[in-house]
Design a protein around this motif. Structure first.
Motif, PDB file in Angstrom:
ATOM      1  N   ILE A  10       1.018  -1.186   0.192  1.00 37.99           N
ATOM      2  CA  ILE A  10      -0.336  -0.098  -0.239  1.00 37.99           C
ATOM      3  C   ILE A  10       0.970   0.826   0.208  1.00 37.99           C
ATOM      4  CG2 ILE A  10      -1.136   1.266   1.584  1.00 37.99           C
ATOM      5  CD1 ILE A  10      -3.026  -1.363   2.104  1.00 37.99           C
ATOM      6  N   GLU A  11       1.977   1.015   0.726  1.00 33.66           N
ATOM      7  CA  GLU A  11       3.095   2.107   0.485  1.00 33.66           C
ATOM      8  C   GLU A  11       3.995   2.832  -0.879  1.00 33.66           C
ATOM      9  OE1 GLU A  11       3.375   4.703   2.724  1.00 33.66           O
ATOM     10  OE2 GLU A  11       3.059   3.803   4.683  1.00 33.66           O
ATOM     11  N   GLN A  12       3.833   1.510  -1.392  1.00 32.18           N
ATOM     12  CA  GLN A  12       4.566   1.713  -2.500  1.00 32.18           C
ATOM     13  C   GLN A  12       3.457   1.851  -3.990  1.00 32.18           C
ATOM     14  OE1 GLN A  12       6.999  -1.366  -4.209  1.00 32.18           O
ATOM     15  NE2 GLN A  12       6.699  -2.765  -2.395  1.00 32.18           N
ATOM     16  N   GLY A  13       1.794   1.456  -3.649  1.00 31.37           N
ATOM     17  CA  GLY A  13       0.994   2.306  -4.262  1.00 31.37           C
ATOM     18  C   GLY A  13       1.043   3.998  -4.155  1.00 31.37           C
ATOM     19  N   LYS A  14       0.749   3.874  -3.301  1.00 20.91           N
ATOM     20  CA  LYS A  14       0.204   5.267  -2.972  1.00 20.91           C
ATOM     21  C   LYS A  14       1.076   5.905  -3.602  1.00 20.91           C
ATOM     22  CE  LYS A  14      -0.833   6.262   1.545  1.00 20.91           C
ATOM     23  NZ  LYS A  14      -0.687   6.249   3.384  1.00 20.91           N
ATOM     24  N   ILE A 229       7.417  -0.612  -8.749  1.00 20.81           N
ATOM     25  CA  ILE A 229       7.696   0.226 -10.021  1.00 20.81           C
ATOM     26  C   ILE A 229       8.744  -0.959 -11.014  1.00 20.81           C
ATOM     27  CG2 ILE A 229       9.725   1.422  -9.288  1.00 20.81           C
ATOM     28  CD1 ILE A 229       7.397   3.061 -11.743  1.00 20.81           C
ATOM     29  N   GLU A 230       9.517  -1.605 -10.525  1.00 20.83           N
ATOM     30  CA  GLU A 230       9.900  -2.374 -11.526  1.00 20.83           C
ATOM     31  C   GLU A 230       9.308  -3.413 -12.010  1.00 20.83           C
ATOM     32  OE1 GLU A 230      14.433  -2.891  -8.675  1.00 20.83           O
ATOM     33  OE2 GLU A 230      12.449  -4.228  -7.344  1.00 20.83           O
ATOM     34  N   ALA A 231       7.523  -4.424 -11.609  1.00 18.45           N
ATOM     35  CA  ALA A 231       7.665  -5.019 -11.724  1.00 18.45           C
ATOM     36  C   ALA A 231       6.191  -4.574 -12.896  1.00 18.45           C
ATOM     37  CB  ALA A 231       6.368  -5.882 -10.441  1.00 18.45           C
ATOM     38  N   PHE A 232       6.441  -3.312 -13.366  1.00 21.17           N
ATOM     39  CA  PHE A 232       5.872  -3.047 -14.225  1.00 21.17           C
ATOM     40  C   PHE A 232       7.010  -2.376 -14.739  1.00 21.17           C
ATOM     41  CE2 PHE A 232       3.511  -0.119 -10.910  1.00 21.17           C
ATOM     42  CZ  PHE A 232       2.026  -0.213 -11.368  1.00 21.17           C
TER      43      PHE A 232
END
Length: 318
Positions: A10-14, A229-232
């Protein structure tokens, strides 16, 4: 998946601008306490869970009302006989009780409905739409049956005409019922095709595998090894974005169900692996949907031509 990992996701998503998160399962509400804890910590986010509803009691309904940023979407397969046949005897009654607890507290909740070749007539009926309104649902997600898994039952897939029937019924009742409806496949026009693969959405399974979609169990990234972001930036997600939209016809958005061979091509190019409990070869999976794709092609193309004609007619009328 432990609480700390969920919190970190969630922190990464935000950080990437995402403030809407969905939980699915299995049954997410076996983790009630962790979900409420996440709602409390991330009170700038909205959370939704697809749930069978059997764990929603008055105490949990009070917690939902307290945190204000959690919304359940209760899975139901029609009326009592169909729901209990798929989800166990007594499930329908427990679902109705759950909706009562939520409705009494004026809480926002919705329903999640999977339509199959066996229940499509009920799912698309006015009686069923009125039932959903009566129990207090404000929205409903419709999903058509997908033959995911090596032991799946492809005979439950809807025919092209049944799929068109659901499109027409949902479209009709949007104009007449106080219910916000979403069709995960047939609303491709609204979303400009498939939104998966990081375009607007992704799925992370219980093992941490980062998948393009909740219905596409292939991955080349894991949340324990890579950031979002690496997965994207992974080969599989890059394949998705390079090929989206998968069709010029938004009524054929899906790389598995609607565009024959496209998912297999992307998986093979990217080197992604099956993440299913029982690994499934992507070509075997694609073979199960090939006939449906062929049948849907002329029907959906006719629908899209009709849609464009209506647009032109309205434009001329103005």
């Amino acid at each position: 998946m432990e609480y700390e990992t969920l919190d970190n996701i969630i922190e990464q998503g935000k950080e990437l601008g995402c403030y809407f998160f969905l939980f699915t399962g299995g049954e997410p509400l076996v983790r009630k306490k962790d979900i409420i804890k996440l709602c409390e910590k991330h009170n700038d986010c909205a959370f939704l869970a697809f749930t069978n509803g059997t764990l929603i009691d008055e105490e949990f309904a009070d917690e939902i009302k307290r945190v204000k940023n959690f919304v359940p979407a209760i899975s139901i397969e029609g009326f009592e006989e169909a729901t209990d046949a798929r989800r166990g005897k007594g499930t329908f009654a427990r679902v109705v009780n759950a909706t009562k607890s939520l409705k009494e507290r004026h809480l926002l909740f919705g329903l999640s409905c999977c339509y199959t070749s066996q229940n499509v007539d009920v799912m698309g009926s006015e009686e069923y739409f009125d039932f959903m309104v009566d129990v207090g649902a404000k929205f409903v997600w419709f999903f058509l049956f997908m033959p995911i898994g090596v032991d799946s039952t492809p005979e439950l897939m809807v025919s092209a005409e049944q799929r068109r029937f659901m499109f027409e019924q949902i479209t009709k009742f949007r104009k007449t019922k106080p219910l916000f409806t979403m069709d995960f496949w047939n609303d491709g026009e609204v979303a400009n095709g498939c939104i998966a693969g990081g375009r607007s959405y992704l799925h992370i399974n219980a093992n941490g595998d980062i998948e393009p979609c909740a219905f596409i169990h292939y991955s080349d990234s894991n949340i324990y090894d890579k950031s979002l972001i690496e997965a994207f930036q992974s080969p599989l997600f890059q394949q998705y974005r390079a090929n989206q939209p998968f069709s010029d016809n938004p009524y054929r958005p899906c790389p598995l169900l609607d565009n024959k061979g496209k998912l297999a091509e992307m998986v093979e190019i990217s080197g992604a692996k099956s993440t299913d409990v029982y690994p499934e070869d992507v070509n075997s999976l694609s073979a199960k949907t090939a006939e449906a794709a062929d049948e849907w092609l002329p029907v959906s193309d006719k629908m899209w031509v009709e849609r464009q004609k209506r647009r032109v007619s309205k434009s001329v009328g103005k």
